[in-house]
Scaffold this active site. Structure first.
Site, short mmCIF file in Angstrom:
data_model
loop_
_atom_site.label_atom_id
_atom_site.label_comp_id
_atom_site.label_asym_id
_atom_site.label_seq_id
_atom_site.Cartn_x
_atom_site.Cartn_y
_atom_site.Cartn_z
N ALA A 24 55.01 69.37 66.38
CA ALA A 24 53.64 69.45 65.84
C ALA A 24 53.24 70.92 65.70
CB ALA A 24 52.69 68.67 66.74
N ARG A 25 52.63 71.47 66.72
CA ARG A 25 52.31 72.89 66.75
C ARG A 25 52.52 73.40 68.17
NH1 ARG A 25 52.81 72.75 62.13
NH2 ARG A 25 51.38 73.33 60.44
N GLY A 27 49.69 59.21 63.48
CA GLY A 27 49.45 59.37 62.04
C GLY A 27 50.73 59.07 61.29
N ARG A 28 50.85 59.61 60.10
CA ARG A 28 52.02 59.30 59.27
C ARG A 28 53.34 59.62 59.97
NH1 ARG A 28 48.38 62.12 56.38
NH2 ARG A 28 47.51 61.28 54.45
N ILE A 29 53.43 60.84 60.52
CA ILE A 29 54.70 61.27 61.12
C ILE A 29 54.93 60.54 62.45
CG2 ILE A 29 56.05 63.24 61.92
CD1 ILE A 29 54.36 65.00 59.99
N HIS A 31 61.31 75.97 63.56
CA HIS A 31 60.31 75.25 62.76
C HIS A 31 60.95 74.65 61.49
CE1 HIS A 31 55.69 75.05 62.05
NE2 HIS A 31 56.30 73.97 61.57
N GLY A 78 61.13 71.19 60.89
CA GLY A 78 60.78 69.78 60.71
C GLY A 78 60.83 69.29 59.28
N GLU A 98 54.84 81.89 67.02
CA GLU A 98 56.15 81.97 66.35
C GLU A 98 56.10 82.98 65.21
OE1 GLU A 98 56.23 77.72 65.36
OE2 GLU A 98 56.09 78.23 63.24
C1 DGY Z 1 53.65 71.25 58.42
O1 DGY Z 1 53.69 70.83 57.25
O2 DGY Z 1 52.58 71.32 59.03
C2 DGY Z 1 54.93 71.63 59.06
O3 DGY Z 1 54.74 72.25 60.27
C3 DGY Z 1 55.79 72.46 58.14
O4 DGY Z 1 56.15 71.67 57.09
#
Ligand code: DGY
Length: 342
Positions: free
Chosen positions: A255-256, A175-177, A303, A305, A285
């Site tokens: 991601a998660r 995807g975008r990221i 976390h 990012g 977390e």
């Molecule tokens: C998100 O946006 O899902 C990130 O984990 C936090 O910005």
């Protein structure tokens, strides 16, 4: 740098006489945001904590007349929350990921749910690549060595790591990221592969090869997770997936936490069947299990990012705009459940 509001922000907590429009709705944010979104809400009454975050009890007790909710990813926006908010029309999740929101329950109640894509793409990819570099070059271990006074001088064999330039990068979820991560890999002369539910024209245009997860795991020197957390991605990286990876490979997760089996990962790191891991996210977390804390070859981050001033300001602005649009009867561009509008 000190935590707090962005310096160009002006604080505003009023209910209204200086607003150009009459106050018509109440908007609650579960946390103080990096900018004051009150003035961006088009005259609606805005409530946020004086500092930090509201507890779940505080959130539940304040939802009675709330029509717009800005929620952090750490808040489970579930049926209990929605039941406590009979007037709720829009949930603006302050994140691109939205696994904390029960989208089905919101849709069933006719509540619009929005998220914050795009504004955090480059920040998150920067951070994922920073983790990749830190893990490959053993930056965490090196920093600890210096800080604890254990460094005895330059040595031909001190903390030898993995190269980054010219290696094979595998991105799970283009995807975008994920695409932004591939672009960074391109800049480092890396061979690019990606996998996911479908081909991406944009990833293909970067010269990335679409393949299945198994191949990606087997040939990549660095694997980076960029998929959403859902039923099909929970523990996507489990013991069997880790066993496919090269012992010299590294795994990055921005991601998660739930996308990987942390116990299996810790075992692979302990036993040396994986060279390292960079983790920005954790299941449950902010608690990080001891078995991960004990892994010297893991670089662990809280976390971060999207944690740049620009990204976090953009996320706040998108949330405010989405709430304002929905309460005005317009369509918010970041709507996740457009079926509600029908
Ligand atoms: C998100 O946006 O899902 C990130 O984990 C936090 O910005």
């Amino acid at each position: 740098m000190k935590a707090g509001r962005l310096i160009w922000s002006t604080r505003y907590h009023g209910t209204g006489s200086c607003y150009p429009h009459p106050v018509t709705a109440t908007v609650l944010s579960t946390a103080q945001l990096p900018i004051d979104v009150g003035p961006l809400l088009g005259g609606h009454r805005y409530i946020e904590p004086e500092t930090g975050e509201f507890s779940r009890e505080e959130i539940l007790s304040r939802l009675g007349d709330v029509q717009g909710l800005i929620s952090l990813l750490s808040v489970a926006v579930d049926e209990e929350v929605m039941d406590a908010a009979p007037n709720l029309k829009v949930i603006a999740n302050y994140a691109v990921g939205h696994d904390n929101v029960d989208l089905g329950a919101a849709t069933a109640r006719g509540i619009v749910v929005t998220n914050t894509p795009d504004v955090l793409t480059e920040a998150t990819a920067d951070f994922a690549f920073a983790l990749l570099m830190a893990v490959c070059r053993r930056l965490g271990e090196g920093e600890r060595l210096v800080r604890t006074g254990g460094w005895r001088g330059w040595s031909p064999t001190l903390l030898l790591g993995q190269p980054v330039f010219g290696q094979a990068l595998g991105v799970i979820g283009a995807g975008r990221i994920g695409q932004a991560m591939l672009r960074r890999g391109q800049g480092f002369g890396m061979t690019l592969r990606y996998c996911g539910p479908r081909r991406s024209v944009a990833a293909d245009a970067l010269g990335a090869q679409f393949c299945d997860l198994e191949e990606l795991l087997e040939v990549s020197d660095a694997v980076s997770l960029h998929c959403p957390l859902n039923a099909s991605t929970r523990h996507l990286i489990d013991a069997a997936a880790l066993a496919r990876m090269k012992p010299s490979a590294v795994l990055i997760n921005t991601a998660r936490g739930g996308c990987l089996d942390a116990e299996a990962l810790a075992k692979a790191l302990r036993e040396g069947t994986l060279a390292g891991a960079g983790l920005d996210v954790f299941d449950g977390e902010p608690t990080v299990p001891d078995f991960l804390l004990a892994c010297e070859t893991a670089v662990l981050a809280p976390h971060l990012g999207s944690a740049t001033y620009i990204a976090r300001e953009g996320m706040a602005t998108i949330c405010a705009g989405a709430i304002r649009s929905v309460l005005a009867g317009d369509v918010a561009p970041t709507t996740l459940n457009p079926e509600v509008l029908r």
